[in-house]
Design a protein around this motif. Sequence first.
Motif, PDB file in Angstrom:
ATOM      1  N   ASN A 183      -4.167   2.279   8.385  1.00  0.00           N
ATOM      2  CA  ASN A 183      -5.481   1.658   8.190  1.00  0.00           C
ATOM      3  C   ASN A 183      -5.371   0.460   7.256  1.00  0.00           C
ATOM      4  O   ASN A 183      -5.243   0.629   6.049  1.00  0.00           O
ATOM      5  CB  ASN A 183      -6.452   2.683   7.601  1.00  0.00           C
ATOM      6  N   MET A 184      -5.377  -0.735   7.815  1.00  0.00           N
ATOM      7  CA  MET A 184      -5.218  -1.918   6.970  1.00  0.00           C
ATOM      8  C   MET A 184      -6.296  -2.946   7.314  1.00  0.00           C
ATOM      9  O   MET A 184      -6.081  -3.864   8.107  1.00  0.00           O
ATOM     10  CB  MET A 184      -3.826  -2.516   7.195  1.00  0.00           C
ATOM     11  N   ARG A 188      -5.338  -8.696  -0.050  1.00  0.00           N
ATOM     12  CA  ARG A 188      -5.548  -7.872   1.142  1.00  0.00           C
ATOM     13  C   ARG A 188      -4.993  -6.466   0.949  1.00  0.00           C
ATOM     14  O   ARG A 188      -5.511  -5.514   1.542  1.00  0.00           O
ATOM     15  CB  ARG A 188      -5.016  -8.531   2.410  1.00  0.00           C
ATOM     16  N   THR A 189      -3.986  -6.310   0.071  1.00  0.00           N
ATOM     17  CA  THR A 189      -3.491  -4.953  -0.189  1.00  0.00           C
ATOM     18  C   THR A 189      -4.553  -4.142  -0.925  1.00  0.00           C
ATOM     19  O   THR A 189      -4.740  -2.954  -0.659  1.00  0.00           O
ATOM     20  CB  THR A 189      -2.167  -5.012  -0.991  1.00  0.00           C
ATOM     21  N   ASP A 238      -8.887   3.070   2.628  1.00  0.00           N
ATOM     22  CA  ASP A 238      -8.417   4.466   2.687  1.00  0.00           C
ATOM     23  C   ASP A 238      -9.259   5.362   1.776  1.00  0.00           C
ATOM     24  O   ASP A 238      -9.651   6.466   2.158  1.00  0.00           O
ATOM     25  CB  ASP A 238      -6.945   4.567   2.235  1.00  0.00           C
ATOM     26  N   ASN A 275      -6.903  -3.091   1.668  1.00  0.00           N
ATOM     27  CA  ASN A 275      -6.295  -2.026   2.481  1.00  0.00           C
ATOM     28  C   ASN A 275      -6.460  -0.650   1.841  1.00  0.00           C
ATOM     29  O   ASN A 275      -6.877   0.305   2.492  1.00  0.00           O
ATOM     30  CB  ASN A 275      -4.797  -2.306   2.685  1.00  0.00           C
ATOM     31  N   THR A 334      -5.342  -6.522   6.217  1.00  0.00           N
ATOM     32  CA  THR A 334      -4.315  -7.129   7.067  1.00  0.00           C
ATOM     33  C   THR A 334      -4.915  -7.558   8.409  1.00  0.00           C
ATOM     34  O   THR A 334      -4.614  -8.650   8.908  1.00  0.00           O
ATOM     35  CB  THR A 334      -3.155  -6.129   7.265  1.00  0.00           C
ATOM     36  N   SER A 392       0.832  -1.209   0.000  1.00  0.00           N
ATOM     37  CA  SER A 392       0.000   0.000   0.000  1.00  0.00           C
ATOM     38  C   SER A 392       0.859   1.248   0.000  1.00  0.00           C
ATOM     39  O   SER A 392       0.434   2.287  -0.494  1.00  0.00           O
ATOM     40  CB  SER A 392      -1.008   0.053   1.145  1.00  0.00           C
ATOM     41  N   ALA A 411      -2.135  -4.962  12.712  1.00  0.00           N
ATOM     42  CA  ALA A 411      -2.275  -4.437  11.346  1.00  0.00           C
ATOM     43  C   ALA A 411      -1.804  -2.984  11.298  1.00  0.00           C
ATOM     44  O   ALA A 411      -1.169  -2.557  10.338  1.00  0.00           O
ATOM     45  CB  ALA A 411      -3.734  -4.539  10.887  1.00  0.00           C
ATOM     46  N   GLY A 416       3.408  -0.905   5.105  1.00  0.00           N
ATOM     47  CA  GLY A 416       2.658  -1.143   3.863  1.00  0.00           C
ATOM     48  C   GLY A 416       3.525  -1.786   2.797  1.00  0.00           C
ATOM     49  O   GLY A 416       3.653  -1.290   1.687  1.00  0.00           O
TER      50      GLY A 416
END
Length: 506
Positions: A381-382, A462-463, A470, A466, A385, A349, A420, A425
């Motif tokens: 903010n993940m 998951r990225t 945002d 993530n 994750t 990220s 997380a 990132g």
Amino acid sequence: MSRKGIGLRVLVGIVVGILLGLLLLKVAPVGAQPGDKFTVVTDTSEAITAVIPEGIKPAKLKIGDDEVGDARQWSGIPITALPAAITEATGIQVRSVELKERKGVTVRPAVTEVIYVGGEIFLRLLRMLVVPLIIATVLVGIASLGNVRQLGRLGAMTATIYIATMLVAAGVGVAYVDTIKPGMPLREAWSSEATDIAIADQTPSELILRVIPTNPVEAIVKLDIIGILFFTILLAFAILSLGKRRSAPVFNFFEALNDLMFVLIGWVMALAPFGVGLLIAHTIGTQDVDFLSTLLKGLGLFALTVTLALVTHFIILLLIVTFIGKYNPIEFVRKLGPAMAVAFGTNSSTATLPVTMRCVEDMGVSKRIRNFVVPVGATLNMDGTALFEAVTVIFFAQAFGFDLSFSQQLLVAILSVVAAMGAAGIPSAGLVTMVIVLSAVGLPATKIATIFAIDRPLDMMRTIVNITGDAMTSRVVQTKFPEIRPEDDDAASEYEVVEPASSHGD
Ligand code: ASP
């Protein structure tokens, strides 16, 4: 290049990248790698472990505790050719060799090396922009909000959305892993087995102290994004407290830097279709298909659980965009497309941040909101994750033969959010901070390396989640702060240049 066309071009890049990767698997499969661990079955004994040492070249193969064979370059040899090569070098009759563990791919066929360098150039160009971009955007974002009360409300809302959605993500993960129970089929094999892989431990107090850099320049050099953010946010508050006139030279400098960074982002984004395509081709083309399919036999259910949970949370994020952010979800996905593609290709990220910033701007979010919400989110903010940490830890518990109580699962969910937030990132960062959650419930970290081997595709997904979190938050904050209008951005950020004679502040 038009900004509208870039999404489609990146999509074409992904498709071509996938095809190229599949072609590489056929025509130029990677051979044995430094650090690979194999199970070797010989005529006289069953299953001995052989390791290709890292670092020393050419190195002797290690079979059991002994170094044997000639000092040939073992890495790069096709795995199918290894039995004959070992027999030739040692005289031991080898029946079969099976790859058990791989740390990564560093020795590639020539054509793959070219693809690797191409993808890496794109990745480095993105990463090159991250530090100046974060400093300039966060500083300008906070300082040009001007009104400290408004800033406080905006900060509080952003933090609330970030923490709440990460908790929801962890909860979704827990629900799926409790329902599917992917660890159960492995219970017999894993509960008796332990490997000796150690992974860097990070205690909660270390994580807290990491926030404050002892030297901001060192934080920049080491790409310590949390430390950089902390210093930049403080500096922005100092600019606000000193007043516009006194701080104008610094503010104006960073504002110009901010504008320049976006010119550079535009140039790098023009390369995105090629860059993302090459990164994906390399990821696919450097897999060992047999190894992957053996791994998936054991971990397929786990991968499915993670995937279903991530898709569910992605839909939840879209629902929030629709109903709270009052924004069309299809438009949202379309506008965020390039960033999602880059997240998919880079697994990072942080590397995606420059692209996410551009995409969020296209959604009608004020620069003043975007400049604060997105860089902070890319670091802290993940959702994907947090979800992954919760699923994996409970999966481990199931496989190791522990039944976690409701309160233990709650603890796992809360600590997954902390872990997380502490994760950088970058690719597979979530696996490193997972130790915090594992040690809190008393589970060993011995099997993390097994997950690491199949982490790439899971990390890609998951990225994406993530960075979607945002962008979603930026959109929601914009809806809740209609008075911060994108149209007023330029006027709001005008700081006066200080006259040398009047340097005593406002
Ligand atoms: N690769 C993820 C990211 O950069 C972090 C992780 O979950 O490993 O967002």
